[in-house]
Design a protein around this motif. Structure first.
Motif: not given
Length: 113
Positions: A32-35, A105-113, A20-30
């Motif tokens: 954020l990208k979509i947002g 957008l690329e720089k913002q995504w690097e900050v979020v990672k 469940t934790a792994v699925m939540i992690y990947f769903a949150t990451k996805r």
């Protein structure tokens, strides 16, 4: 034998929590990208509409303030020349905005990672 059987539900619950934790992690990451992508597209759309309106106004001002010789040349041009020029300029500006926006957008995504 009985203590070993009592540990099986605990192991199953642990595996369930990990999955469940792994699925939540990947769903949150996805999400954020979509947002980020949707925000980016919305801002570009608003910016492009504003830019198009500005170019329309500038072309109109140029035509009104133009000398009579240039205004007379408008008789020999197609009626949609001003619109075509404003669309071309808007497309060029949009391409520049898209390139800069992609970099941001690329720089913002690097900050979020």
């Amino acid at each position: 034998m009985v203590p070993a059987l009592l540990g099986i539900p605990a192991v199953v619950a642990l595996i369930q929590r990990i999955v469940t934790a792994v699925m939540i992690y990947f769903a949150t990451k996805r999400a954020l990208k979509i947002g980020f992508a949707l925000t980016f597209i919305g801002l570009f759309s608003a910016g492009l509409n504003e830019l198009y309106d500005k170019f329309e106004g500038w072309v109109g001002q140029l035509l009104v303030a133009a000398p009579t010789e240039i205004a007379a040349a408008g008789l020999f041009l197609p009626s949609n020349t001003g619109l075509c020029v404003s669309i071309i300029l808007s497309a060029e500006a949009f391409c520049a905005m898209f390139t800069i926006g992609g970099y941001i957008l690329e720089k913002q995504w690097e900050v979020v990672k």
